[in-house]
Design an enzyme around this catalytic site. Structure first.
Site, PDB file in Angstrom:
ATOM      1  N   LYS A   1       9.762   4.894  -0.995  1.00  0.00           N
ATOM      2  CA  LYS A   1       8.475   4.795  -1.145  1.00  0.00           C
ATOM      3  C   LYS A   1       8.350   6.024  -1.388  1.00  0.00           C
ATOM      4  O   LYS A   1       8.228   6.586   0.517  1.00  0.00           O
ATOM      5  CB  LYS A   1       7.448   3.986  -1.323  1.00  0.00           C
ATOM      6  CG  LYS A   1       5.825   4.106  -1.297  1.00  0.00           C
ATOM      7  CD  LYS A   1       4.883   3.168  -1.552  1.00  0.00           C
ATOM      8  CE  LYS A   1       3.611   3.175  -0.927  1.00  0.00           C
ATOM      9  NZ  LYS A   1       2.451   2.048  -1.570  1.00  0.00           N
TER      10      LYS A   1
HETATM   11  C1  5RP Z   1       0.983   2.355   3.131  1.00  0.00           C
HETATM   12  C2  5RP Z   1       2.163   2.088   2.034  1.00  0.00           C
HETATM   13  C3  5RP Z   1       0.406   1.575   1.056  1.00  0.00           C
HETATM   14  O1  5RP Z   1       0.727   0.745   0.259  1.00  0.00           O
HETATM   15  C4  5RP Z   1       0.137   2.673   0.177  1.00  0.00           C
HETATM   16  O2  5RP Z   1       0.354   3.500   0.513  1.00  0.00           O
HETATM   17  C5  5RP Z   1      -1.066   2.509  -0.613  1.00  0.00           C
HETATM   18  O3  5RP Z   1      -1.030   2.762  -1.884  1.00  0.00           O
HETATM   19  P1  5RP Z   1      -2.062   3.894  -1.938  1.00  0.00           P
HETATM   20  O4  5RP Z   1      -2.137   4.532  -1.501  1.00  0.00           O
HETATM   21  O5  5RP Z   1      -1.997   4.633  -3.707  1.00  0.00           O
HETATM   22  O6  5RP Z   1      -3.618   3.462  -1.791  1.00  0.00           O
HETATM   23  O7  5RP Z   1       2.667   1.530   2.002  1.00  0.00           O
HETATM   24  O8  5RP Z   1       2.387   2.371   4.140  1.00  0.00           O
END
Ligand code: 5RP
Length: 292
Positions: A204
């Site tokens: 991710k």
């Molecule tokens: C942080 C993460 C969170 O799940 C993610 O970043 C949150 O999602 P968004 O940025 O879309 O609100 O993995 O480490």
């Protein structure tokens, strides 16, 4: 024991139909074990090869974020439109019904809160037995490449990959950004590639310029994080661009649950991820749903 008198002689061997060779729909995963493939197939749709993950694990560092004050109220209306729910074990056990029937990306790293200057010193916060007990489809661990505690977070990744490989549970490596980490193509290419080489099955990361270079150089699927809330049209356009440039889906939180209409937003993201809508088409769809 079966009644032996009624056993019929085997004769239908399908000699005209040699057993088909198969290739697996998830990037780089042809040679992983069958059990891990079944989990990856719960995450990545076998038809589109893509995924919509709904992230609501923010509380583990931020406390009650806007939109997630009551997870038991905020998530159930959205969850039918997600392929994967990404959350902590505490959130799942207390706020999500166990008959949700979705894949689970279990947040397994834990560390300092937003009150700390440096949040890069994380530990593994869920052991493999509890991940199995939670029926996790994958385990999410954050990596702080380039930070003071880079090596500790790499160790968290490696230990989790090793434990997951023992039981066929994939690891989702989350590229963290922080004060000392730039959001550039160069940095994201480095971090995503490192995580893949450590053995994570999914990465991710944030969307960036020349994103096609990041996805091309990473031998496993990449899902994009949403980041802070932007206008709905922009979030849908970023999703579209990321998919065009090789992302395998999204793992979004705030751009869904902080949208003016979260249920319409996640359905619109789904259209881009699974049905090849452009950002513009998806935003029209969003407006249409929101005006009903
Ligand atoms: C942080 C993460 C969170 O799940 C993610 O970043 C949150 O999602 P968004 O940025 O879309 O609100 O993995 O480490």
């Amino acid at each position: 024991m079966a009644d032996q008198d009624s056993i019929k002689k085997a004769k239908d061997f399908g000699f005209d139909h040699p057993m088909k060779k198969r290739s697996f729909h998830v990037k780089g995963m042809d040679d992983v074990d069958w059990g891990m493939k079944t989990r990856l197939s719960k995450i990545f749709d076998p038809v589109s090869s893509h995924t919509v993950m709904l992230a609501f694990d923010h509380g583990y560092i931020m406390g009650p974020t806007q939109g997630l004050e009551r997870m038991d109220l905020a998530i159930p209306p959205l969850q039918d439109y997600a392929d994967v729910l990404m959350a902590t074990r505490g959130a799942l056990r207390t706020c999500i019904r166990p008959d949700h029937n979705k894949a689970i990306a279990l947040r397994c790293s834990a560390g300092s809160s937003v009150l700390k200057e440096d949040m890069s010193k994380e530990i593994i916060g869920v052991n493999i037995e509890d991940a199995i007990r939670m029926n996790a489809t994958c385990m999410a661990i954050q990596a702080f490449i380039g930070s003071e505690h880079e090596c500790q977070s790499i160790e968290n990744i490696i230990r989790t990959v090793d434990a997951g490989n023992r039981y066929g549970i994939p690891t989702l490596g989350v590229v963290a950004v922080g004060k000392e980490m730039e959001r550039t193509t160069k940095y994201f290419s480095l971090a995503t590639r490192m995580l893949a080489e450590f053995g994570v099955q999914i990465v991710k990361v944030y969307y960036c310029d020349n994103f096609e270079e990041v996805t091309a150089a990473c031998p496993v699927p990449i899902v994009i994080a949403g980041g802070k809330k932007v206008p709905e049209q922009k979030a849908l356009e970023i999703t579209y661009q990321a998919l065009q440039k090789g992302a395998a889906g999204v793992d979004m939180g705030r751009n869904v649950f902080q949208a003016d209409n979260p249920v319409a937003m996640i359905q619109s993201i789904r259209k881009v991820v699974h049905e090849k809508f452009t950002g513009t088409e998806a935003f029209e769809f969003y407006r249409d749903l929101s005006s009903r």
